[in-house]
Design an enzyme around this catalytic site. Sequence first.
Site, PDB file in Angstrom:
ATOM      1  N   PRO A  86       1.084  -1.179   0.118  1.00 23.80           N
ATOM      2  CG  PRO A  86      -0.189  -1.008   2.054  1.00 23.80           C
ATOM      3  CD  PRO A  86       0.521  -2.284   1.348  1.00 23.80           C
ATOM      4  CD  GLU A 113      -0.360  -8.678  11.753  1.00 27.65           C
ATOM      5  OE1 GLU A 113       0.834  -8.945  11.410  1.00 27.65           O
ATOM      6  OE2 GLU A 113      -0.972  -8.907  12.778  1.00 27.65           O
ATOM      7  NE  ARG A 150      -9.222  -6.648 -20.038  1.00 28.69           N
ATOM      8  CZ  ARG A 150      -8.868  -5.135 -20.237  1.00 28.69           C
ATOM      9  NH1 ARG A 150      -8.170  -4.100 -20.466  1.00 28.69           N
ATOM     10  NH2 ARG A 150      -9.627  -4.636 -21.214  1.00 28.69           N
ATOM     11  CG  ASP A 164      -9.401  -1.173 -22.416  1.00 21.89           C
ATOM     12  OD1 ASP A 164     -10.877  -2.129 -22.597  1.00 21.89           O
ATOM     13  OD2 ASP A 164      -7.725  -1.898 -21.852  1.00 21.89           O
TER      14      ASP A 164
HETATM   15  N1  ADE Z   1      -0.406  -4.974   0.048  1.00 22.66           N
HETATM   16  C1  ADE Z   1      -1.915  -5.102   1.353  1.00 22.66           C
HETATM   17  N2  ADE Z   1      -2.520  -3.966   0.623  1.00 22.66           N
HETATM   18  C2  ADE Z   1      -2.477  -3.731  -0.935  1.00 22.66           C
HETATM   19  C3  ADE Z   1      -2.546  -2.456  -1.702  1.00 22.66           C
HETATM   20  N3  ADE Z   1      -3.469  -1.788  -1.551  1.00 22.66           N
HETATM   21  N4  ADE Z   1      -1.738  -2.718  -3.103  1.00 22.66           N
HETATM   22  C4  ADE Z   1      -0.738  -3.478  -2.723  1.00 22.66           C
HETATM   23  N5  ADE Z   1      -0.426  -4.557  -1.998  1.00 22.66           N
HETATM   24  C5  ADE Z   1      -0.958  -4.217  -1.116  1.00 22.66           C
END
Ligand code: ADE
Length: 243
Positions: A86, A113, A150, A164
Amino acid sequence: MIIKILTLFPKMFEGFISESIIKRAIDKGVCQIEVIDMRTYSLDKHHHVDDTPCGGGAGMVLACDVVHRAILANAGSNTYKILMTPQGLPYKQAKALELAKKEEIMLICGHYEGFDERIRSFVDAEISIGDYVLTGGELASQVVCDSVIRLLDNAITKESHEDDSFSLGLLEYPQYTRPIEYEGMAVPEVLLNGNHRLINEFRKKEALRKTYLRRPDLLADYQLSKEEEKLLKEVIEEENKGL
Ligand code: ADE
Protein backbone atom coordinates in the site's frame (compact mmCIF):
# COMPACT_ATOMS: atom_id res chain seq x y z
CA MET A 1 5.54 -13.12 -21.13
CA ILE A 2 6.62 -14.87 -17.96
CA ILE A 3 5.03 -13.77 -14.69
CA LYS A 4 6.53 -15.05 -11.45
CA ILE A 5 4.65 -14.57 -8.23
CA LEU A 6 6.34 -14.90 -4.85
CA THR A 7 3.82 -15.62 -2.13
CA LEU A 8 3.33 -17.42 1.16
CA PHE A 9 -0.14 -18.49 0.03
CA PRO A 10 0.14 -20.20 -3.38
CA LYS A 11 -3.35 -21.70 -3.11
CA MET A 12 -4.81 -18.20 -3.37
CA PHE A 13 -3.86 -18.30 -7.09
CA GLU A 14 -5.54 -21.61 -7.98
CA GLY A 15 -8.87 -20.08 -9.00
CA PHE A 16 -7.22 -17.11 -10.66
CA ILE A 17 -5.18 -19.17 -13.13
CA SER A 18 -7.84 -21.79 -13.84
CA GLU A 19 -10.72 -19.68 -15.17
CA SER A 20 -11.73 -17.44 -18.03
CA ILE A 21 -9.36 -15.22 -20.02
CA ILE A 22 -6.35 -15.88 -17.80
CA LYS A 23 -6.67 -19.64 -18.21
CA ARG A 24 -7.10 -19.27 -21.97
CA ALA A 25 -4.07 -16.99 -22.21
CA ILE A 26 -1.98 -19.57 -20.35
CA ASP A 27 -3.32 -22.44 -22.50
CA LYS A 28 -2.56 -20.48 -25.69
CA GLY A 29 1.00 -19.76 -24.53
CA VAL A 30 0.37 -16.00 -24.38
CA CYS A 31 1.84 -15.98 -20.88
CA GLN A 32 3.26 -18.32 -18.33
CA ILE A 33 2.48 -17.86 -14.64
CA GLU A 34 4.73 -19.42 -12.02
CA VAL A 35 3.52 -19.27 -8.43
CA ILE A 36 6.44 -19.71 -6.07
CA ASP A 37 6.07 -20.49 -2.37
CA MET A 38 8.45 -18.18 -0.50
CA ARG A 39 8.28 -20.43 2.54
CA THR A 40 10.50 -22.96 0.79
CA TYR A 41 13.30 -20.37 1.04
CA SER A 42 13.26 -20.31 4.82
CA LEU A 43 16.32 -21.99 6.30
CA ASP A 44 14.58 -22.39 9.64
CA LYS A 45 13.60 -25.96 10.41
CA HIS A 46 10.01 -24.87 11.11
CA HIS A 47 9.99 -22.80 7.88
CA HIS A 48 9.43 -19.52 9.70
CA VAL A 49 9.32 -16.55 7.36
CA ASP A 50 8.75 -13.76 9.86
CA ASP A 51 9.92 -12.50 13.21
CA THR A 52 9.00 -9.93 15.85
CA PRO A 53 9.71 -6.26 15.02
CA CYS A 54 13.06 -4.86 16.13
CA GLY A 55 12.35 -2.16 18.72
CA GLY A 56 9.19 -3.94 19.84
CA GLY A 57 5.55 -3.56 18.89
CA ALA A 58 2.69 -5.75 17.80
CA GLY A 59 2.68 -8.27 14.96
CA MET A 60 5.30 -10.00 12.91
CA VAL A 61 7.58 -8.74 10.15
CA LEU A 62 8.40 -10.66 6.96
CA ALA A 63 12.15 -11.38 7.02
CA CYS A 64 14.40 -9.90 4.35
CA ASP A 65 16.70 -12.93 3.97
CA VAL A 66 13.84 -15.27 3.03
CA VAL A 67 12.48 -12.86 0.42
CA HIS A 68 15.96 -12.14 -0.93
CA ARG A 69 16.78 -15.84 -1.36
CA ALA A 70 13.46 -16.38 -3.15
CA ILE A 71 14.17 -13.45 -5.49
CA LEU A 72 17.76 -14.54 -6.23
CA ALA A 73 16.69 -18.11 -6.96
CA ASN A 74 13.91 -17.12 -9.36
CA ALA A 75 14.76 -13.80 -11.00
CA GLY A 76 17.06 -13.42 -13.99
CA SER A 77 18.81 -10.26 -15.18
CA ASN A 78 15.74 -9.37 -17.30
CA THR A 79 13.18 -9.80 -14.54
CA TYR A 80 11.36 -6.62 -13.54
CA LYS A 81 10.71 -7.05 -9.83
CA ILE A 82 7.71 -5.42 -8.19
CA LEU A 83 6.79 -5.29 -4.54
CA MET A 84 3.05 -5.19 -3.84
CA THR A 85 2.49 -2.71 -1.01
CA PRO A 86 0.00 0.00 0.00
CA GLN A 87 3.04 2.29 0.19
CA GLY A 88 3.78 1.84 -3.53
CA LEU A 89 2.95 4.12 -6.45
CA PRO A 90 -0.78 4.12 -7.29
CA TYR A 91 -1.41 1.59 -10.07
CA LYS A 92 -2.69 3.06 -13.35
CA GLN A 93 -3.41 1.76 -16.86
CA ALA A 94 -0.19 3.44 -18.05
CA LYS A 95 1.79 1.12 -15.77
CA ALA A 96 -0.15 -1.90 -17.07
CA LEU A 97 0.80 -0.87 -20.64
CA GLU A 98 4.44 -0.49 -19.58
CA LEU A 99 4.50 -3.90 -17.85
CA ALA A 100 2.84 -5.61 -20.84
CA LYS A 101 5.98 -4.80 -22.88
CA LYS A 102 8.32 -6.63 -20.48
CA GLU A 103 9.67 -10.11 -21.07
CA GLU A 104 9.44 -11.21 -17.47
CA ILE A 105 7.98 -9.66 -14.34
CA MET A 106 8.02 -10.81 -10.75
CA LEU A 107 5.34 -9.79 -8.25
CA ILE A 108 6.31 -10.09 -4.61
CA CYS A 109 3.44 -10.37 -2.17
CA GLY A 110 4.03 -9.16 1.36
CA HIS A 111 1.87 -10.52 4.12
CA TYR A 112 1.25 -10.10 7.82
CA GLU A 113 1.67 -6.66 9.39
CA GLY A 114 4.59 -5.65 7.26
CA PHE A 115 7.93 -6.51 5.81
CA ASP A 116 11.49 -5.65 6.60
CA GLU A 117 12.28 -2.26 5.05
CA ARG A 118 15.44 -3.70 3.43
CA ILE A 119 13.25 -5.77 1.06
CA ARG A 120 12.60 -2.51 -0.83
CA SER A 121 16.23 -2.46 -1.98
CA PHE A 122 15.77 -5.74 -3.90
CA VAL A 123 13.03 -4.53 -6.26
CA ASP A 124 12.60 -2.24 -9.29
CA ALA A 125 9.17 -0.85 -8.39
CA GLU A 126 6.54 -0.77 -5.66
CA ILE A 127 2.87 -0.82 -6.60
CA SER A 128 -0.26 -0.03 -4.60
CA ILE A 129 -3.65 -0.88 -6.10
CA GLY A 130 -5.46 1.67 -3.95
CA ASP A 131 -5.55 3.58 -0.70
CA TYR A 132 -6.66 0.71 1.51
CA VAL A 133 -4.79 -2.06 3.27
CA LEU A 134 -5.30 -5.69 2.25
CA THR A 135 -4.21 -8.62 4.41
CA GLY A 136 -1.53 -9.33 1.83
CA GLY A 137 -0.33 -8.59 -1.67
CA GLU A 138 -1.95 -11.67 -3.27
CA LEU A 139 -5.16 -10.01 -4.44
CA ALA A 140 -3.23 -6.91 -5.48
CA SER A 141 -0.84 -9.02 -7.57
CA GLN A 142 -3.81 -10.68 -9.27
CA VAL A 143 -5.18 -7.26 -10.17
CA VAL A 144 -1.86 -6.36 -11.78
CA CYS A 145 -1.56 -9.73 -13.56
CA ASP A 146 -5.09 -9.55 -14.91
CA SER A 147 -4.72 -6.01 -16.22
CA VAL A 148 -1.39 -6.85 -17.90
CA ILE A 149 -2.35 -10.22 -19.41
CA ARG A 150 -5.40 -8.84 -21.21
CA LEU A 151 -3.09 -6.39 -23.00
CA LEU A 152 -0.79 -9.10 -24.37
CA ASP A 153 -1.05 -10.04 -28.05
CA ASN A 154 -3.67 -12.75 -28.64
CA ALA A 155 -5.08 -12.66 -25.09
CA ILE A 156 -8.18 -10.82 -26.30
CA THR A 157 -8.84 -8.99 -29.55
CA LYS A 158 -7.01 -5.68 -29.80
CA GLU A 159 -10.26 -3.78 -30.39
CA SER A 160 -11.54 -5.09 -27.05
CA HIS A 161 -9.01 -3.07 -25.12
CA GLU A 162 -8.38 -0.19 -27.47
CA ASP A 163 -11.54 1.57 -26.29
CA ASP A 164 -10.97 0.68 -22.64
CA SER A 165 -11.66 3.19 -19.98
CA PHE A 166 -8.40 4.91 -19.10
CA SER A 167 -6.26 3.60 -21.96
CA LEU A 168 -7.45 6.50 -24.09
CA GLY A 169 -7.54 8.82 -21.11
CA LEU A 170 -11.35 8.94 -20.95
CA LEU A 171 -13.95 6.62 -19.42
CA GLU A 172 -15.49 4.24 -21.92
CA TYR A 173 -18.71 5.12 -23.75
CA PRO A 174 -21.91 3.34 -22.66
CA GLN A 175 -22.62 -0.05 -24.27
CA TYR A 176 -25.94 -1.79 -24.90
CA THR A 177 -27.18 -5.12 -26.22
CA ARG A 178 -30.57 -6.75 -26.77
CA PRO A 179 -33.35 -6.47 -25.61
CA ILE A 180 -33.77 -3.12 -27.35
CA GLU A 181 -36.28 -2.06 -24.72
CA TYR A 182 -36.25 -3.24 -21.11
CA GLU A 183 -38.52 -2.03 -18.33
CA GLY A 184 -39.13 1.24 -20.14
CA MET A 185 -35.43 1.81 -20.85
CA ALA A 186 -34.58 1.92 -24.55
CA VAL A 187 -31.27 1.54 -26.34
CA PRO A 188 -30.39 4.94 -27.91
CA GLU A 189 -31.85 5.12 -31.42
CA VAL A 190 -28.55 6.18 -33.00
CA LEU A 191 -27.01 2.76 -32.20
CA LEU A 192 -29.69 0.95 -34.18
CA ASN A 193 -29.54 2.77 -37.52
CA GLY A 194 -26.18 1.46 -38.78
CA ASN A 195 -24.78 4.95 -39.51
CA HIS A 196 -21.19 4.51 -38.32
CA ARG A 197 -20.30 8.19 -38.48
CA LEU A 198 -23.17 9.04 -36.15
CA ILE A 199 -22.44 6.04 -33.93
CA ASN A 200 -18.80 7.11 -33.54
CA GLU A 201 -19.83 10.67 -32.75
CA PHE A 202 -22.35 9.43 -30.17
CA ARG A 203 -19.71 7.25 -28.53
CA LYS A 204 -17.13 10.03 -28.41
CA LYS A 205 -19.63 12.44 -26.93
CA GLU A 206 -20.92 9.98 -24.33
CA ALA A 207 -17.35 9.02 -23.31
CA LEU A 208 -16.72 12.73 -22.77
CA ARG A 209 -20.00 13.08 -20.83
CA LYS A 210 -19.19 10.13 -18.54
CA THR A 211 -15.71 11.45 -17.89
CA TYR A 212 -16.96 15.00 -17.32
CA LEU A 213 -19.59 13.83 -14.82
CA ARG A 214 -17.63 11.09 -13.02
CA ARG A 215 -13.92 11.76 -13.43
CA PRO A 216 -13.31 15.43 -14.31
CA ASP A 217 -9.74 14.92 -13.01
CA LEU A 218 -9.03 12.75 -16.09
CA LEU A 219 -10.20 15.50 -18.44
CA ALA A 220 -7.67 17.90 -16.95
CA ASP A 221 -4.84 15.68 -18.30
CA TYR A 222 -6.53 14.87 -21.62
CA GLN A 223 -5.56 16.49 -24.93
CA LEU A 224 -8.89 17.27 -26.65
CA SER A 225 -9.09 17.28 -30.46
CA LYS A 226 -11.05 20.10 -32.14
CA GLU A 227 -14.03 17.76 -32.57
CA GLU A 228 -13.88 16.62 -28.94
CA GLU A 229 -13.68 20.24 -27.80
CA LYS A 230 -16.94 20.94 -29.65
CA LEU A 231 -18.61 17.79 -28.27
CA LEU A 232 -17.51 18.55 -24.72
CA LYS A 233 -18.91 22.06 -25.04
CA GLU A 234 -22.25 20.56 -26.08
CA VAL A 235 -22.10 18.10 -23.15
CA ILE A 236 -21.44 20.90 -20.67
CA GLU A 237 -24.30 23.00 -22.10
CA GLU A 238 -26.67 20.00 -21.98
CA GLU A 239 -25.68 19.10 -18.44
CA ASN A 240 -26.05 22.71 -17.28
CA LYS A 241 -29.54 22.75 -18.78
CA GLY A 242 -30.23 19.50 -16.95
CA LEU A 243 -30.84 17.58 -20.18
N1 ADE B 1 -0.84 -5.15 0.12
C1 ADE B 1 -1.70 -4.77 1.06
N2 ADE B 1 -2.47 -3.74 0.65
C2 ADE B 1 -2.07 -3.46 -0.64
C3 ADE B 1 -2.47 -2.50 -1.60
N3 ADE B 1 -3.43 -1.60 -1.36
N4 ADE B 1 -1.84 -2.51 -2.79
C4 ADE B 1 -0.86 -3.39 -3.05
N5 ADE B 1 -0.44 -4.31 -2.17
C5 ADE B 1 -1.03 -4.36 -0.97
